[in-house]
Scaffold this motif. Structure first.
Motif, short mmCIF file in Angstrom:
data_model
loop_
_atom_site.label_atom_id
_atom_site.label_comp_id
_atom_site.label_asym_id
_atom_site.label_seq_id
_atom_site.Cartn_x
_atom_site.Cartn_y
_atom_site.Cartn_z
N MET A 1 -26.63 -38.25 -23.28
CA MET A 1 -25.47 -39.04 -22.92
C MET A 1 -25.66 -40.45 -23.47
SD MET A 1 -23.86 -39.91 -19.22
CE MET A 1 -23.10 -38.31 -19.17
N ALA A 2 -24.65 -40.96 -24.09
CA ALA A 2 -24.69 -42.30 -24.67
C ALA A 2 -24.04 -43.30 -23.71
CB ALA A 2 -23.95 -42.31 -25.99
N VAL A 3 -24.76 -44.37 -23.41
CA VAL A 3 -24.26 -45.38 -22.48
C VAL A 3 -24.42 -46.75 -23.13
CG1 VAL A 3 -24.53 -46.44 -20.20
CG2 VAL A 3 -24.94 -43.97 -20.49
N THR A 4 -23.34 -47.52 -23.12
CA THR A 4 -23.37 -48.89 -23.62
C THR A 4 -22.82 -49.81 -22.55
OG1 THR A 4 -23.00 -48.11 -25.88
CG2 THR A 4 -22.60 -50.44 -25.46
N VAL A 5 -23.54 -50.91 -22.30
CA VAL A 5 -23.10 -51.92 -21.34
C VAL A 5 -22.71 -53.16 -22.13
CG1 VAL A 5 -23.74 -53.34 -19.35
CG2 VAL A 5 -24.64 -51.00 -19.55
N TYR A 6 -21.44 -53.51 -22.05
CA TYR A 6 -20.95 -54.75 -22.65
C TYR A 6 -21.12 -55.84 -21.59
CZ TYR A 6 -19.22 -51.78 -26.29
OH TYR A 6 -19.16 -50.87 -27.33
N SER A 7 -21.84 -56.88 -21.94
CA SER A 7 -22.33 -57.82 -20.96
C SER A 7 -22.29 -59.24 -21.52
CB SER A 7 -23.79 -57.43 -20.65
OG SER A 7 -24.38 -58.31 -19.75
N LYS A 8 -22.61 -60.21 -20.66
CA LYS A 8 -22.80 -61.58 -21.11
C LYS A 8 -23.91 -62.20 -20.27
CE LYS A 8 -19.26 -63.75 -18.25
NZ LYS A 8 -18.03 -64.53 -18.23
N PRO A 9 -24.54 -63.24 -20.77
CA PRO A 9 -25.63 -63.89 -20.03
C PRO A 9 -25.13 -64.51 -18.73
CG PRO A 9 -25.60 -64.61 -22.34
CD PRO A 9 -24.33 -63.84 -22.09
N SER A 10 -26.03 -64.62 -17.77
CA SER A 10 -25.74 -65.26 -16.48
C SER A 10 -24.58 -64.60 -15.74
CB SER A 10 -25.46 -66.75 -16.66
OG SER A 10 -26.56 -67.38 -17.28
N ALA A 56 -19.52 -44.74 -21.29
CA ALA A 56 -20.43 -43.60 -21.18
C ALA A 56 -19.67 -42.33 -21.55
CB ALA A 56 -20.98 -43.49 -19.76
N ASP A 57 -19.90 -41.84 -22.75
CA ASP A 57 -19.26 -40.62 -23.24
C ASP A 57 -17.77 -40.59 -22.88
OD1 ASP A 57 -21.51 -39.83 -24.55
OD2 ASP A 57 -22.09 -38.32 -23.09
N ASN A 58 -17.40 -39.89 -21.82
CA ASN A 58 -15.98 -39.70 -21.47
C ASN A 58 -15.51 -40.61 -20.35
OD1 ASN A 58 -15.74 -37.60 -23.36
ND2 ASN A 58 -16.61 -36.15 -21.90
N ASP A 59 -16.22 -41.66 -20.06
CA ASP A 59 -15.86 -42.54 -18.96
C ASP A 59 -16.06 -43.99 -19.38
OD1 ASP A 59 -14.98 -43.20 -16.43
OD2 ASP A 59 -16.78 -42.51 -15.38
N ILE A 60 -15.22 -44.86 -18.86
CA ILE A 60 -15.35 -46.28 -19.13
C ILE A 60 -14.83 -47.04 -17.92
CG2 ILE A 60 -13.13 -46.42 -20.33
CD1 ILE A 60 -14.47 -48.50 -22.22
N TRP A 61 -15.56 -48.07 -17.52
CA TRP A 61 -15.14 -48.87 -16.38
C TRP A 61 -15.66 -50.28 -16.52
CZ3 TRP A 61 -19.25 -45.44 -15.81
CH2 TRP A 61 -20.45 -45.99 -15.38
N SER A 62 -15.09 -51.18 -15.69
CA SER A 62 -15.56 -52.56 -15.70
C SER A 62 -15.99 -52.95 -14.29
CB SER A 62 -14.47 -53.51 -16.21
OG SER A 62 -13.39 -53.56 -15.32
N PRO A 66 -21.53 -49.26 -8.29
CA PRO A 66 -22.66 -48.41 -7.91
C PRO A 66 -22.29 -46.93 -7.83
CG PRO A 66 -22.50 -50.30 -6.44
CD PRO A 66 -21.28 -50.32 -7.33
N ASP A 67 -21.08 -46.63 -7.38
CA ASP A 67 -20.65 -45.23 -7.28
C ASP A 67 -20.62 -44.57 -8.66
OD1 ASP A 67 -18.47 -47.01 -7.88
OD2 ASP A 67 -17.03 -45.44 -7.36
N LYS A 68 -20.06 -45.27 -9.64
CA LYS A 68 -19.98 -44.73 -11.00
C LYS A 68 -21.37 -44.62 -11.63
CE LYS A 68 -15.89 -44.56 -12.71
NZ LYS A 68 -15.30 -43.29 -13.11
N ILE A 69 -22.23 -45.59 -11.35
CA ILE A 69 -23.58 -45.58 -11.91
C ILE A 69 -24.36 -44.39 -11.37
CG2 ILE A 69 -25.76 -46.82 -12.07
CD1 ILE A 69 -24.03 -49.44 -11.97
N LYS A 70 -24.25 -44.14 -10.07
CA LYS A 70 -24.94 -42.99 -9.46
C LYS A 70 -24.41 -41.68 -10.03
CE LYS A 70 -26.16 -45.37 -5.25
NZ LYS A 70 -25.84 -45.60 -3.85
#
Length: 86
Positions: A1-10, A56-62, A66-70
């Protein structure tokens, strides 16, 4: 499964998301939207107004979800590959 987190510092929500993914053993790539203008623009165009954005593959959220991460950790399993991009 491919997971990418789009993020920023602080960003507390970004840090919490990455911390929980790490704790649950989910491999992920991080894209810093303050350093990648193209990624930031793609997220805005897609309607995302806050980070983190998790792809994450077939899902995307902002936001910190925690529910989605689990749920993601439960389905990650052995079918892991390189992180996705938008």
């Amino acid at each position: 499964m491919a997971v990418t987190v789009y993020s920023k510092p602080s960003c507390p929500q970004c840090d919490a998301t990455k911390r929980q993914l790490t704790a649950l053993g989910v491999p992920f790539a991080v894209v810093d939207v303050t350093q990648d203008a193209q990624a930031a623009e793609l997220l805005r165009t897609a309607g995302f107004m806050q980070v983190p954005v998790v792809l994450a593959d077939n899902d995307i959220w902002s936001g910190y979800r925690p529910d989605k991460i689990k749920q993601l950790a439960a389905t990650a399993g052995a079918n892991r590959r390189e992180p996705a991009t938008i």
